[in-house]
Design a protein around this motif. Structure first.
Motif, PDB file in Angstrom:
ATOM      1  N   THR A  80      48.209  34.895  31.313  1.00 32.73           N
ATOM      2  CA  THR A  80      47.070  35.483  32.008  1.00 32.73           C
ATOM      3  C   THR A  80      47.288  35.264  33.494  1.00 32.73           C
ATOM      4  O   THR A  80      47.424  34.129  33.944  1.00 32.73           O
ATOM      5  N   LEU A  82      45.943  35.593  37.215  1.00 35.08           N
ATOM      6  CA  LEU A  82      44.727  35.741  38.002  1.00 35.08           C
ATOM      7  C   LEU A  82      44.992  35.298  39.425  1.00 35.08           C
ATOM      8  O   LEU A  82      45.335  34.146  39.677  1.00 35.08           O
ATOM      9  N   GLU A  90      48.458  33.605  42.653  1.00 31.39           N
ATOM     10  CA  GLU A  90      48.288  33.347  41.230  1.00 31.39           C
ATOM     11  C   GLU A  90      48.637  31.892  40.947  1.00 31.39           C
ATOM     12  O   GLU A  90      49.721  31.431  41.290  1.00 31.39           O
ATOM     13  N   VAL A 126      36.654  31.240  34.144  1.00 33.24           N
ATOM     14  CA  VAL A 126      37.470  32.319  33.582  1.00 33.24           C
ATOM     15  C   VAL A 126      37.622  32.104  32.083  1.00 33.24           C
ATOM     16  O   VAL A 126      37.979  31.015  31.638  1.00 33.24           O
ATOM     17  N   TYR A 142      38.891  39.781  29.185  1.00 34.66           N
ATOM     18  CA  TYR A 142      38.761  38.834  30.286  1.00 34.66           C
ATOM     19  C   TYR A 142      37.325  38.848  30.814  1.00 34.66           C
ATOM     20  O   TYR A 142      36.727  39.920  30.973  1.00 34.66           O
ATOM     21  N   VAL A 144      35.202  36.854  34.117  1.00 32.90           N
ATOM     22  CA  VAL A 144      35.327  35.946  35.253  1.00 32.90           C
ATOM     23  C   VAL A 144      33.995  35.911  35.997  1.00 32.90           C
ATOM     24  O   VAL A 144      33.431  36.957  36.317  1.00 32.90           O
ATOM     25  N   VAL A 154      43.002  40.338  37.837  1.00 29.05           N
ATOM     26  CA  VAL A 154      43.401  39.678  36.591  1.00 29.05           C
ATOM     27  C   VAL A 154      44.159  40.678  35.732  1.00 29.05           C
ATOM     28  O   VAL A 154      43.791  41.848  35.629  1.00 29.05           O
TER      29      VAL A 154
END
Length: 316
Positions: A80, A82, A90, A126, A142, A144, A154
């Protein structure tokens, strides 16, 4: 004395639980057809996925590593991804995520950032849920939330090869993309918001084409952000990948307006199809990736597998 003993016992249990929470664990998901996915809490990543070929044999369809050390060197594969905060980098793919819930076909993982992490003024909460449905689809959901305004993106780092042999080139595989325009990048690999029409260029996949047909006309393979024609409609496929030899087809559905496609060179052994929250909605209004306190960013992706390819992908 009993009170002291109780306090020490609770403290020891807390230490044990914290230690357990920091361990890397893997969760195996299996649907009613035998298809299997393995999810790791290290980076909330997909580390294995199988799908049937034309004669019913289950084979791997995503690139993986054989040990944890390789994932620590390449933290993006399957993870994942983000990016957030003032640094907009990230970072969570190198973290151990909390296991919230799991059953035979679904797992939910969560990560809550610390105050100020990655230059963020507040905190992010998250969650990502992987579901392996009986329809032979891998769903990724997802969510957030934030306590302070931030810009974020993301997506996933899953690299596919539908041949079932991860060392085979994908240049014979076919791709169709529901896009007639690309969102251009600048020299710093940042999307500019400027759309470029792709008709009659090597980047046009409005009709299914083998990667190898025109990939040599590109600088270094495909790494392009396609603006989808139906950005607000998850009932419309964003892209279809098809491998004629194995008979596998994978249809991608996304809630996001842009799909970034990367073949990692001209003689690639894998491809990523990454939905990202940028570009334009169906009304051609620019999509904002700014998240405010009280808002929840919800993003969904579906990878649907079949050995009965859609009519548009049939080569014979």
């Amino acid at each position: 004395m009993k009170q002291l003993y109780a306090i020490l016992t609770v403290a020891m249990l807390s230490v044990a639980l914290c230690s357990y929470a920091q361990e890397q664990v893997q969760i195996r998901l299996v649907n009613s057809n035998g298809m299997e996915a393995v999810i790791s809490n290290y980076g909330a990543r997909l580390v294995s996925l199988t799908a049937h070929n034309w004669n019913g044999r289950l084979e791997p369809v995503v690139k993986t590593y054989t040990n944890k050390e390789e994932y620590m060197k390449d933290r993006t594969l399957g993870a994942t991804l983000l990016s957030f905060g003032k640094n907009h980098e990230e970072t969570l793919s190198g973290k151990i995520w909390e296991l919230v819930s799991s059953d035979n076909q679904s797992v939910t993982l969560r990560y809550v950032t610390s105050e100020g992490e990655n230059g963020l003024d507040g905190k992010l909460n998250v969650t990502v849920t992987y579901t392996l449905s009986d329809q032979n689809a891998l769903d990724i959901d997802y969510r957030v939330a934030t306590t302070a305004k931030t810009n974020l993106e993301v997506t996933n780092g899953i690299c596919f090869n539908l041949s079932g042999e991860m060392h085979r080139s994908i240049i014979k595989q076919h791709l169709w993309v529901d896009a007639v325009q690309m969102n251009t990048y600048n020299a710093q690999r940042q999307l500019t918001g400027v759309l470029q029409r792709i008709k009659n260029t090597p980047f046009d996949f409005t009709k299914p084409r083998e990667f190898g047909e025109r990939i040599k006309s590109t600088r270094n393979g495909y790494d392009n952000a396609y603006q989808l024609r139906h950005p607000d409609n998850m009932q419309k496929p964003a892209a279809i990948l098809f491998d004629a030899q194995s008979g596998r087809a994978m249809t991608v559905y996304s809630s996001e307006p842009t799909l970034n496609i990367n073949t990692y060179g001209k003689d690639s052994q894998g491809i990523t199809l990454q939905p990202i929250h940028t570009g334009y909605n169906s009304g051609m209004e620019k999509v904002s990736n700014e998240l405010q306190p009280g808002q929840v960013l919800h993003s969904a992706t579906v990878f649907f597998f079949t050995t009965d390819p859609p009519l548009i992908m049939r080569t014979k």
